[in-house]
Every structure is written in C-alpha cells, then in structure tokens.
Design a protein around this motif. Structure first.
Motif, PDB file in Angstrom:
ATOM      1  N   GLU A   1      24.503 -30.333  47.448  1.00  0.00           N
ATOM      2  CA  GLU A   1      25.858 -30.139  47.957  1.00  0.00           C
ATOM      3  C   GLU A   1      26.832 -29.827  46.821  1.00  0.00           C
ATOM      4  O   GLU A   1      27.935 -29.338  47.055  1.00  0.00           O
ATOM      5  N   LEU A   2      26.424 -30.148  45.600  1.00  0.00           N
ATOM      6  CA  LEU A   2      27.276 -29.955  44.428  1.00  0.00           C
ATOM      7  C   LEU A   2      26.435 -29.346  43.315  1.00  0.00           C
ATOM      8  O   LEU A   2      25.310 -29.764  43.078  1.00  0.00           O
ATOM      9  N   LEU A   3      27.008 -28.354  42.622  1.00  0.00           N
ATOM     10  CA  LEU A   3      26.304 -27.685  41.529  1.00  0.00           C
ATOM     11  C   LEU A   3      27.155 -27.795  40.268  1.00  0.00           C
ATOM     12  O   LEU A   3      28.323 -27.397  40.257  1.00  0.00           O
ATOM     13  N   LEU A   4      26.568 -28.355  39.207  1.00  0.00           N
ATOM     14  CA  LEU A   4      27.243 -28.496  37.922  1.00  0.00           C
ATOM     15  C   LEU A   4      26.559 -27.579  36.913  1.00  0.00           C
ATOM     16  O   LEU A   4      25.357 -27.697  36.677  1.00  0.00           O
ATOM     17  N   LEU A   5      27.330 -26.686  36.314  1.00  0.00           N
ATOM     18  CA  LEU A   5      26.790 -25.693  35.393  1.00  0.00           C
ATOM     19  C   LEU A   5      27.460 -25.850  34.037  1.00  0.00           C
ATOM     20  O   LEU A   5      28.679 -25.709  33.915  1.00  0.00           O
ATOM     21  N   ASP A   6      26.672 -26.143  33.021  1.00  0.00           N
ATOM     22  CA  ASP A   6      27.207 -26.420  31.688  1.00  0.00           C
ATOM     23  C   ASP A   6      27.018 -25.194  30.798  1.00  0.00           C
ATOM     24  O   ASP A   6      25.925 -24.956  30.277  1.00  0.00           O
ATOM     25  N   GLU A   7      28.072 -24.405  30.639  1.00  0.00           N
ATOM     26  CA  GLU A   7      28.035 -23.167  29.849  1.00  0.00           C
ATOM     27  C   GLU A   7      26.789 -22.343  30.177  1.00  0.00           C
ATOM     28  O   GLU A   7      25.995 -22.025  29.290  1.00  0.00           O
ATOM     29  N   PRO A   8      26.621 -21.964  31.431  1.00  0.00           N
ATOM     30  CA  PRO A   8      25.372 -21.328  31.850  1.00  0.00           C
ATOM     31  C   PRO A   8      25.168 -19.913  31.333  1.00  0.00           C
ATOM     32  O   PRO A   8      24.040 -19.435  31.295  1.00  0.00           O
ATOM     33  N   THR A   9      26.248 -19.223  30.922  1.00  0.00           N
ATOM     34  CA  THR A   9      26.095 -17.821  30.527  1.00  0.00           C
ATOM     35  C   THR A   9      26.206 -17.607  29.026  1.00  0.00           C
ATOM     36  O   THR A   9      26.351 -16.475  28.575  1.00  0.00           O
ATOM     37  N   ALA A  10      26.146 -18.668  28.233  1.00  0.00           N
ATOM     38  CA  ALA A  10      26.224 -18.520  26.777  1.00  0.00           C
ATOM     39  C   ALA A  10      25.064 -17.650  26.276  1.00  0.00           C
ATOM     40  O   ALA A  10      23.906 -17.900  26.587  1.00  0.00           O
ATOM     41  N   GLY A  11      25.387 -16.604  25.536  1.00  0.00           N
ATOM     42  CA  GLY A  11      24.364 -15.744  24.961  1.00  0.00           C
ATOM     43  C   GLY A  11      23.745 -14.758  25.924  1.00  0.00           C
ATOM     44  O   GLY A  11      22.718 -14.140  25.607  1.00  0.00           O
ATOM     45  N   VAL A  12      24.360 -14.562  27.098  1.00  0.00           N
ATOM     46  CA  VAL A  12      23.817 -13.645  28.099  1.00  0.00           C
ATOM     47  C   VAL A  12      24.667 -12.377  28.125  1.00  0.00           C
ATOM     48  O   VAL A  12      25.883 -12.428  27.961  1.00  0.00           O
ATOM     49  N   ASP A  13      24.028 -11.219  28.333  1.00  0.00           N
ATOM     50  CA  ASP A  13      24.756  -9.951  28.289  1.00  0.00           C
ATOM     51  C   ASP A  13      25.736  -9.840  29.465  1.00  0.00           C
ATOM     52  O   ASP A  13      25.590 -10.521  30.486  1.00  0.00           O
ATOM     53  N   PRO A  14      26.763  -8.976  29.335  1.00  0.00           N
ATOM     54  CA  PRO A  14      27.823  -8.900  30.349  1.00  0.00           C
ATOM     55  C   PRO A  14      27.332  -8.603  31.763  1.00  0.00           C
ATOM     56  O   PRO A  14      27.850  -9.176  32.724  1.00  0.00           O
ATOM     57  N   LYS A  15      26.353  -7.710  31.917  1.00  0.00           N
ATOM     58  CA  LYS A  15      25.875  -7.406  33.266  1.00  0.00           C
ATOM     59  C   LYS A  15      25.196  -8.616  33.895  1.00  0.00           C
ATOM     60  O   LYS A  15      25.403  -8.921  35.077  1.00  0.00           O
ATOM     61  N   ALA A  16      24.389  -9.319  33.108  1.00  0.00           N
ATOM     62  CA  ALA A  16      23.723 -10.518  33.630  1.00  0.00           C
ATOM     63  C   ALA A  16      24.744 -11.588  33.995  1.00  0.00           C
ATOM     64  O   ALA A  16      24.584 -12.298  34.987  1.00  0.00           O
TER      65      ALA A  16
ATOM     66  N   ALA B   1      28.799 -20.159  50.967  1.00  0.00           N
ATOM     67  CA  ALA B   1      27.941 -20.866  51.922  1.00  0.00           C
ATOM     68  C   ALA B   1      28.259 -22.363  51.984  1.00  0.00           C
ATOM     69  O   ALA B   1      27.564 -23.111  52.682  1.00  0.00           O
ATOM     70  N   GLY B   2      29.285 -22.809  51.239  1.00  0.00           N
ATOM     71  CA  GLY B   2      29.714 -24.203  51.315  1.00  0.00           C
ATOM     72  C   GLY B   2      29.380 -25.063  50.123  1.00  0.00           C
ATOM     73  O   GLY B   2      29.750 -26.243  50.088  1.00  0.00           O
ATOM     74  N   LEU B   3      28.673 -24.517  49.109  1.00  0.00           N
ATOM     75  CA  LEU B   3      28.329 -25.303  47.924  1.00  0.00           C
ATOM     76  C   LEU B   3      29.542 -25.404  46.999  1.00  0.00           C
ATOM     77  O   LEU B   3      30.246 -24.422  46.768  1.00  0.00           O
ATOM     78  N   THR B   4      29.793 -26.595  46.480  1.00  0.00           N
ATOM     79  CA  THR B   4      30.882 -26.804  45.532  1.00  0.00           C
ATOM     80  C   THR B   4      30.328 -26.661  44.115  1.00  0.00           C
ATOM     81  O   THR B   4      29.265 -27.178  43.807  1.00  0.00           O
ATOM     82  N   VAL B   5      31.063 -25.944  43.250  1.00  0.00           N
ATOM     83  CA  VAL B   5      30.564 -25.622  41.916  1.00  0.00           C
ATOM     84  C   VAL B   5      31.579 -26.029  40.858  1.00  0.00           C
ATOM     85  O   VAL B   5      32.762 -25.688  40.959  1.00  0.00           O
ATOM     86  N   LEU B   6      31.110 -26.758  39.854  1.00  0.00           N
ATOM     87  CA  LEU B   6      31.888 -27.033  38.646  1.00  0.00           C
ATOM     88  C   LEU B   6      31.155 -26.375  37.491  1.00  0.00           C
ATOM     89  O   LEU B   6      29.969 -26.629  37.270  1.00  0.00           O
ATOM     90  N   VAL B   7      31.855 -25.521  36.742  1.00  0.00           N
ATOM     91  CA  VAL B   7      31.206 -24.772  35.673  1.00  0.00           C
ATOM     92  C   VAL B   7      32.048 -24.836  34.410  1.00  0.00           C
ATOM     93  O   VAL B   7      33.248 -24.595  34.436  1.00  0.00           O
ATOM     94  N   SER B   8      31.429 -25.210  33.304  1.00  0.00           N
ATOM     95  CA  SER B   8      32.128 -25.177  32.020  1.00  0.00           C
ATOM     96  C   SER B   8      31.864 -23.832  31.360  1.00  0.00           C
ATOM     97  O   SER B   8      30.751 -23.297  31.428  1.00  0.00           O
ATOM     98  N   THR B   9      32.888 -23.257  30.745  1.00  0.00           N
ATOM     99  CA  THR B   9      32.753 -21.930  30.148  1.00  0.00           C
ATOM    100  C   THR B   9      33.778 -21.753  29.035  1.00  0.00           C
ATOM    101  O   THR B   9      34.822 -22.406  29.016  1.00  0.00           O
ATOM    102  N   HIS B  10      33.467 -20.843  28.105  1.00  0.00           N
ATOM    103  CA  HIS B  10      34.414 -20.447  27.068  1.00  0.00           C
ATOM    104  C   HIS B  10      34.999 -19.068  27.349  1.00  0.00           C
ATOM    105  O   HIS B  10      35.880 -18.620  26.622  1.00  0.00           O
ATOM    106  N   TYR B  11      34.504 -18.406  28.383  1.00  0.00           N
ATOM    107  CA  TYR B  11      34.899 -17.027  28.648  1.00  0.00           C
ATOM    108  C   TYR B  11      36.096 -16.978  29.590  1.00  0.00           C
ATOM    109  O   TYR B  11      36.038 -17.481  30.711  1.00  0.00           O
ATOM    110  N   MET B  12      37.189 -16.327  29.151  1.00  0.00           N
ATOM    111  CA  MET B  12      38.388 -16.252  29.969  1.00  0.00           C
ATOM    112  C   MET B  12      38.151 -15.426  31.229  1.00  0.00           C
ATOM    113  O   MET B  12      38.716 -15.712  32.285  1.00  0.00           O
ATOM    114  N   ASP B  13      37.332 -14.376  31.141  1.00  0.00           N
ATOM    115  CA  ASP B  13      37.083 -13.562  32.341  1.00  0.00           C
ATOM    116  C   ASP B  13      36.322 -14.370  33.385  1.00  0.00           C
ATOM    117  O   ASP B  13      36.512 -14.182  34.595  1.00  0.00           O
ATOM    118  N   GLU B  14      35.473 -15.311  32.939  1.00  0.00           N
ATOM    119  CA  GLU B  14      34.787 -16.179  33.887  1.00  0.00           C
ATOM    120  C   GLU B  14      35.750 -17.190  34.493  1.00  0.00           C
ATOM    121  O   GLU B  14      35.685 -17.491  35.692  1.00  0.00           O
TER     122      GLU B  14
END
Length: 322
Positions: A156-171, A185-198
């Motif tokens: 029901e909850l998804l926690l993502l810790d800097e998941p896109t670090a080192g990944v290319d822009p398209k990915a 679909a109703g899933l709640t997401v908390l994501v840590s990131t350094h990217y302003m566009d994200e």
C-alpha cells in the motif's frame, strides 16, 4: 484503512546516532495515492526518516501511524504492507529476472506466486527479458527489476531511496512514468531524490536539512511561501560578475544556470537598488524572472549554513546516520 485517513500521520520524529541528532522533530501527513518527494543534501536525514516511517528504525522520540498502524508498536504490520527500494541494487546478479522475483515471492510467502510474478513482469516491461541474468542488466533495467520486486507483494506504500542515482535520463523518465501509473492505481509513494526535475514530478515535496523539515507542500506553494525576488542576467565574464554581485546588499544568492545567472534576494527593493548600476550596462541583458525550485533551495541552504549552530550534525554519505 479508510481512504480519508492519512497513509502517514506522524509528529515529533527524532533520531540520534552516536550523540548526533540526524532527525529533529519531523512531523508530516501523507495522503493516499500521492507522490511525495523528499529532498535535501546528503546526510540531511532523509533515509533515516524513511526507515522510521516503514518500521525499520524505532524513533527516539515522536509518535504516529503509518497505514493505520502505530509506528512503534506495530512495525511488523507496516513492513508487510510496504515496499522499500534502497539506493543500492540488492538482488542476486547470478539469478535471472524471473528467478529473482520467484525468490522474493517465496520470502514473502506469497500465494498464487506465478500470477504475481507474471503481473510484475508485464507491468514493468520485463517479460521479454525474464530469462536474462540480473548481472547483465544496465542500470535502468536493474532499477525496473528492483521496483518489480518491491511491488510483488502488492504493498500500500512504496518508499524509494534515491532510486535513479546514476541512471541515464531516458531510464529515469521511464521509471517516473511507472511511478505515476502506480500512484494512479492508489499506491502512495515517498521518494528521496537530488534531481529538481524529479521533484517537480511529485505531487508534494518535503525539504529536509540538518534533520529538520524546513519546507513542505506543492511546488507552487513552496515557491510562493518564500517570496524570493529573482533576476536573470546574461553577458560576458559571468564568473567575475557573480563574485561582484554576491557582495552587494540585498543579494542573497547568485547561481549559474548554463549561460545565465540567477540573482535572488528576499528584500526586493534593496536587491533592485543594488543591481541598478549593472542593469544600466549595455553588455548585460537583465530580465525579471520567477524563482525556480532550485533557487529556493539554494537560498534555504545559504540561510541555514550561515545560521546553523551545529554543522557537525551533517552525517557523511554512507555513514550509519544517512
């Protein structure tokens, strides 16, 4: 859990490691089906906060609920209903994509495992690669596999810790498309990131520095709340111009964005008075502009660095107090 009830409702979360307080009185409420971006410099307390929310760490102080369960007394129930994706790829590189998902499903003791694995493979676009070894995947495909493993038990909850670090822009873009589909679909997401566009793709953002929550809300609200006057300037020798402008009264921050400087200040009248002689120069082109999210955070950090009485509270990246 009632849909009107917050997915996360905590107050006063505090955590210390080795005598250093890395999370300091953090309170927040998170609604269902929303994407919340956790921003802040390395060592600001983002990861520690995420781990307290999902039951992996017990706070030294503070209380509240996650998914309707008490974060102190019912951590096991929270963990069963949460997907947590760490910064580092943690699946088995000598197993295929499908074998990794089968293994994760057995660890969870999932029923109808074949249906769940097939569903995760299809949802993340992995079905055509399911026999490929995980160690042969690029960073973007490893990321998809890690996400598939996180949602296999239908959390029901998804926690993502800097998941896109080192990944290319398209990915990165593909990954975020998947995150929005899951939130839809109703899933709640908390994501840590350094990217302003994200950060700009999140429904709301939370900015943490020195363990304190210093800004939260929609991007529009955060920018409006800080009322930062901003000018953009183009011209020759911007590196020299930047040094001069930083010494002027009313200029809080000067930041380079490619061939443009953003000059910001909280006192609009004083800022305009200070830059007036520079605006009269024929070799410089000035325009009044709206502050970006990055302008706001640069200004916030500049203020904290100049007023913080405890710079040692910042833990180095990779320490026991992330």
């Amino acid at each position: 859990m009632n849909d009107a009830q917050p997915v996360i409702d905590v107050a006063g979360l505090t955590k210390s490691f080795g005598g250093k307080r890395v999370v300091d009185d953090v309170s927040l409420r998170v609604g269902k089906g929303q994407i919340y971006g956790f921003l802040g410099p390395n060592g600001s307390g983002k990861t520690t906060t995420l781990r307290m929310l999902c039951g992996l760490l017990t706070p030294d102080a503070g209380s509240g609920t996650c998914l309707g369960f008490d974060i102190r007394r019912q951590a096991a129930a929270i963990k069963r209903r949460t997907g947590y994706m760490t910064q580092k790829f943690s699946l088995y590189e000598d197993l295929t994509i499908r074998e990794n998902l089968d293994f994760v499903g057995r660890v969870y003791g999932l029923r109808d495992l074949r249906r769940r694995v097939d569903g995760a493979l299809e949802r993340l676009g992995l079905a055509g690669r399911q026999k490929q070894l995980a160690g042969q995947l690029s960073g973007g495909w490893k990321q998809r596999l890690a996400l598939a493993a996180c949602i296999l038990h239908e959390p029901e909850l998804l926690l993502l810790d800097e998941p896109t670090a080192g990944v290319d822009p398209k990915a990165r873009r593909d990954f975020w498309d998947q995150i929005h589909a899951l939130a839809g679909a109703g899933l709640t997401v908390l994501v840590s990131t350094h990217y302003m566009d994200e950060a700009e793709r999140c429904h709301e953002i939370l900015y943490i520095a020195y363990g304190r929550l210093i800004a939260k809300g929609t991007i529009r609200d955060v920018i409006a709340t800080h009322d930062l006057a901003t000018w953009s300037v183009e011209g020759p020798d911007l590196h020299l111009l930047s040094r001069e402008l930083q010494t002027l009264p009313g200029v809080d921050t000067v930041a380079a964005f490619g061939a443009v400087l953003h000059v910001c200040g909280r006192d609009e009248a004083l800022l305009e008075k200070s830059i007036a002689p520079y605006r009269a120069r024929s070799d410089l082109h000035w325009e009044r502009s709206s502050p970006s999210l990055e302008d706001i955070f640069i200004q916030l950090m500049a203020g904290l660095d100049s007023h913080s009485a405890a710079p040692d509270r910042r833990a180095p990246r990779g320490s026991a107090a992330p």
